[in-house]
Design a protein around this motif. Structure first.
Motif, PDB file in Angstrom:
ATOM      1  N   TYR A  82       0.888  -1.177   0.000  1.00 16.19           N
ATOM      2  CA  TYR A  82       0.000   0.000   0.000  1.00 16.19           C
ATOM      3  C   TYR A  82       0.921   1.220   0.000  1.00 16.19           C
ATOM      4  N   VAL A  83       0.932   1.960  -1.108  1.00 22.08           N
ATOM      5  CA  VAL A  83       1.815   3.121  -1.266  1.00 22.08           C
ATOM      6  C   VAL A  83       0.962   4.343  -1.581  1.00 22.08           C
ATOM      7  N   ASN A 155       7.329   4.494  -5.618  1.00 20.77           N
ATOM      8  CA  ASN A 155       6.254   5.456  -5.870  1.00 20.77           C
ATOM      9  C   ASN A 155       4.953   4.706  -6.134  1.00 20.77           C
ATOM     10  N   LYS A 156       3.960   5.416  -6.662  1.00 21.25           N
ATOM     11  CA  LYS A 156       2.625   4.831  -6.808  1.00 21.25           C
ATOM     12  C   LYS A 156       2.606   3.594  -7.698  1.00 21.25           C
ATOM     13  N   GLN A 161       0.747  -3.727  -5.692  1.00 19.54           N
ATOM     14  CA  GLN A 161       1.590  -4.809  -6.215  1.00 19.54           C
ATOM     15  C   GLN A 161       1.892  -5.820  -5.114  1.00 19.54           C
ATOM     16  N   LEU A 162       2.171  -7.042  -5.536  1.00 19.90           N
ATOM     17  CA  LEU A 162       2.499  -8.114  -4.612  1.00 19.90           C
ATOM     18  C   LEU A 162       3.902  -7.902  -4.033  1.00 19.90           C
ATOM     19  N   GLY A 168       9.595  -6.311  -7.853  1.00 21.12           N
ATOM     20  CA  GLY A 168      10.858  -5.611  -7.666  1.00 21.12           C
ATOM     21  C   GLY A 168      11.091  -5.135  -6.243  1.00 21.12           C
ATOM     22  N   LEU A 169      10.144  -5.388  -5.368  1.00 19.97           N
ATOM     23  CA  LEU A 169      10.272  -5.019  -3.940  1.00 19.97           C
ATOM     24  C   LEU A 169       9.670  -6.142  -3.114  1.00 19.97           C
ATOM     25  N   TRP A 170      10.514  -6.750  -2.278  1.00 19.68           N
ATOM     26  CA  TRP A 170      10.012  -7.903  -1.533  1.00 19.68           C
ATOM     27  C   TRP A 170      10.738  -8.062  -0.208  1.00 19.68           C
ATOM     28  N   LEU A 171      10.172  -8.945   0.616  1.00 18.62           N
ATOM     29  CA  LEU A 171      10.725  -9.198   1.951  1.00 18.62           C
ATOM     30  C   LEU A 171      11.402 -10.556   1.971  1.00 18.62           C
TER      31      LEU A 171
END
Length: 206
Positions: A82-83, A155-156, A161-162, A168-171
């Motif tokens: 959530y961005v 950014n938005k 996104q998952l 491109g962004l994950w834990l």
DNA sequence: GCAATGATACAG
DNA sequence: TGTATCATTGCT
């Protein structure tokens, strides 16, 4: 758990994300956030400070007044980003937690740069070019929710996104890692939230 | 202490 | 359709 989520997270990690944000938030401390930058390089960051926004009863939570176009992703399943833009300038990064229709989220307030991932493809380039086009200096200043998103180029486009490598962004969650020591503090910038402003829903590594 | 800067939510 | 507000930052 639907098929997409099944293939994106281990059962253990998905079970973690499905809990309330005040349970998930402290467990993210000391874990890693990974970011693939436009030049293809992957940075690894340690999560040092987070806040929990705990659903519709929480007056500080964007979902407090119900579903809107901005906050709709919080009403979906856990494991999504959530961005949103704040003060016309800064993007805030949150992980949606708890089951569908229970709108919780964890705000990322602080990170520490750990390392660049060395892949077989880019190992030569990294060693010879001082880590490509991403500013090393920018990655030293990750203490603040607006600063970390600027440094990680969030950014938005990431909203909804998952939280998996596909976005491109994950834990990277290591559930065997010993729990680090942390402090609980009131959340920042929510003086309007009556009794909710004093609740200790900010978590910071000591 | 306060300006920057623009999307959002809600009033009318 | 107008406008107060905002899960912040950085400069005076």
């Amino acid at each position: 758990m639907n098929d997409m989520l099944k293939t994106s997270f281990s059962k253990e990690v998905y079970d973690l994300f499905n809990q309330p944000a005040d349970v998930v938030a402290p467990k993210l401390l000391g874990q890693h956030l990974l970011r693939r930058f436009p030049d293809g390089q992957v940075g690894r960051f340690l999560i040092s400070e987070v806040e929990a926004y705990v659903g519709q009863e929480d007056k500080a939570c964007h979902a407090h007044r119900g579903k809107t176009p901005r906050n709709v992703v919080m009403f979906g399943p856990a494991g999504f980003w959530y961005v949103y833009l704040i003060y016309g300038m800064y993007w805030m990064l949150n992980l949606v937690t708890s089951p569908k229709d229970d709108p919780h989220a964890v705000l990322f307030r602080g990170l520490k740069f750990v390392s660049w991932e060395q892949t077989s493809v880019d190992v030569d380039r990294v060693s010879s070019s001082n880590a490509g086009s991403v500013s090393q200096k920018a990655l030293k200043n990750l203490d603040g929710p607006g600063k970390l998103t600027r440094a990680l180029m969030i950014n938005k486009d990431l909203n909804g996104q998952l939280a998996s490598p596909v976005s491109g962004l994950w834990l990277e969650i290591d559930l065997n890692k010993p729990a680090p020591s942390f402090e609980k503090l009131p959340r920042v910038g929510i003086d309007y939230a009556d009794k909710w402003k004093d609740k200790l829903l900010r978590f910071r590594l000591l």
